[in-house]
Design a protein around this motif. Structure first.
Motif, PDB file in Angstrom:
ATOM      1  N   LEU A  50      14.498  15.075 -13.870  1.00  0.00           N
ATOM      2  CA  LEU A  50      14.942  14.204 -12.774  1.00  0.00           C
ATOM      3  C   LEU A  50      14.713  14.897 -11.439  1.00  0.00           C
ATOM      4  O   LEU A  50      15.112  16.044 -11.259  1.00  0.00           O
ATOM      5  CB  LEU A  50      16.438  13.889 -12.908  1.00  0.00           C
ATOM      6  N   ASP A  51      14.123  14.171 -10.490  1.00  0.00           N
ATOM      7  CA  ASP A  51      13.973  14.743  -9.157  1.00  0.00           C
ATOM      8  C   ASP A  51      15.329  14.658  -8.447  1.00  0.00           C
ATOM      9  O   ASP A  51      16.248  14.004  -8.930  1.00  0.00           O
ATOM     10  CB  ASP A  51      12.844  14.061  -8.378  1.00  0.00           C
TER      11      ASP A  51
ATOM     12  N   GLU B 173      16.515  13.048  -5.927  1.00  0.00           N
ATOM     13  CA  GLU B 173      17.011  11.697  -5.628  1.00  0.00           C
ATOM     14  C   GLU B 173      17.527  11.015  -6.898  1.00  0.00           C
ATOM     15  O   GLU B 173      18.575  10.363  -6.872  1.00  0.00           O
ATOM     16  CB  GLU B 173      15.901  10.858  -4.991  1.00  0.00           C
ATOM     17  N   GLU B 174      16.821  11.175  -7.996  1.00  0.00           N
ATOM     18  CA  GLU B 174      17.264  10.601  -9.264  1.00  0.00           C
ATOM     19  C   GLU B 174      18.571  11.241  -9.729  1.00  0.00           C
ATOM     20  O   GLU B 174      19.458  10.551 -10.243  1.00  0.00           O
ATOM     21  CB  GLU B 174      16.195  10.778 -10.346  1.00  0.00           C
ATOM     22  N   GLN B 175      18.691  12.545  -9.522  1.00  0.00           N
ATOM     23  CA  GLN B 175      19.931  13.236  -9.883  1.00  0.00           C
ATOM     24  C   GLN B 175      21.106  12.671  -9.094  1.00  0.00           C
ATOM     25  O   GLN B 175      22.179  12.416  -9.653  1.00  0.00           O
ATOM     26  CB  GLN B 175      19.803  14.737  -9.604  1.00  0.00           C
TER      27      GLN B 175
ATOM     28  N   THR C 217      21.335   9.707  -7.665  1.00  0.00           N
ATOM     29  CA  THR C 217      21.585   8.334  -8.104  1.00  0.00           C
ATOM     30  C   THR C 217      22.367   8.329  -9.413  1.00  0.00           C
ATOM     31  O   THR C 217      23.357   7.599  -9.552  1.00  0.00           O
ATOM     32  CB  THR C 217      20.258   7.561  -8.274  1.00  0.00           C
ATOM     33  N   LEU C 218      21.933   9.142 -10.368  1.00  0.00           N
ATOM     34  CA  LEU C 218      22.623   9.196 -11.659  1.00  0.00           C
ATOM     35  C   LEU C 218      24.055   9.696 -11.488  1.00  0.00           C
ATOM     36  O   LEU C 218      24.989   9.135 -12.072  1.00  0.00           O
ATOM     37  CB  LEU C 218      21.851  10.080 -12.638  1.00  0.00           C
TER      38      LEU C 218
END
Length: 165
Positions: free
Chosen positions: A133-134, A136-138, A140-141
């Motif tokens: 996960l990049d 930003e994804e981290q 968001t999650l």
């Protein structure tokens, strides 16, 4: 297809999606716990024991109640985990100076020697997540999981330990 059948189909699809989401969350937790357990095995620690040591290292001396409000891995009271760590000589129990009924927990020098291995194990799991996960994804999650955990004991422990977002 009638509207009634479409609604049933939509409901069934939604239920299946929620079931999958629930199992994805549980599976991710299980895999993370396995990964961490494998990394901690050389130190003879479980993920719950390592978390207790890490929280005491971060926070310093705590009472059992204070510790219980900050840990996430152990369900219920952390007393069972603390008992094991005391028997292993990694955590010290000392009565309070003002109220002798209050027991304060702190790390022993032996525990401090293990903290580097605990930190390496945590960083190893973090590195795996960074590959998947990049940033930003981290974020968001993490935001979505905090929302799911909102109002739960685990969600409150996360907020106390890491602050609000």
């Amino acid at each position: 297809m009638t509207r009634r059948n479409a609604t049933k189909a939509d409901t069934a699809a939604e239920e299946r999606s929620l079931s999958e989401l629930r199992h994805l969350i549980l599976a991710a937790q299980r895999e993370g716990n396995r990964w961490l357990a494998d990394e901690l095995r050389p130190a003879g620690l479980t993920p719950s024991q390592a978390e207790v040591l890490a929280v005491l290292a971060e926070q310093g001396e705590l009472t059992l109640a204070q510790l219980g409000r900050l840990i996430v891995c152990e369900t219920g009271s952390p007393s069972r985990v603390v008992d094991i760590l005391v028997k292993r000589g990694l955590v010290r129990r000392e009565p309070g100076t003002i109220d002798r009924r209050v027991i304060h927990l702190s790390l022993t020098p032996e525990a401090c020697d293990l903290l580097e291995l605990v930190s390496k194990a945590e960083h190893s799991l973090d590195a795996v997540m960074l590959q998947m996960l990049d940033p930003e994804e981290q974020m968001t999650l993490a935001t979505l999981l905090r929302r799911i955990l909102s109002g739960t004991g685990s969600g409150e422990a996360i907020q106390r330990r890491y602050g609000p977002r």
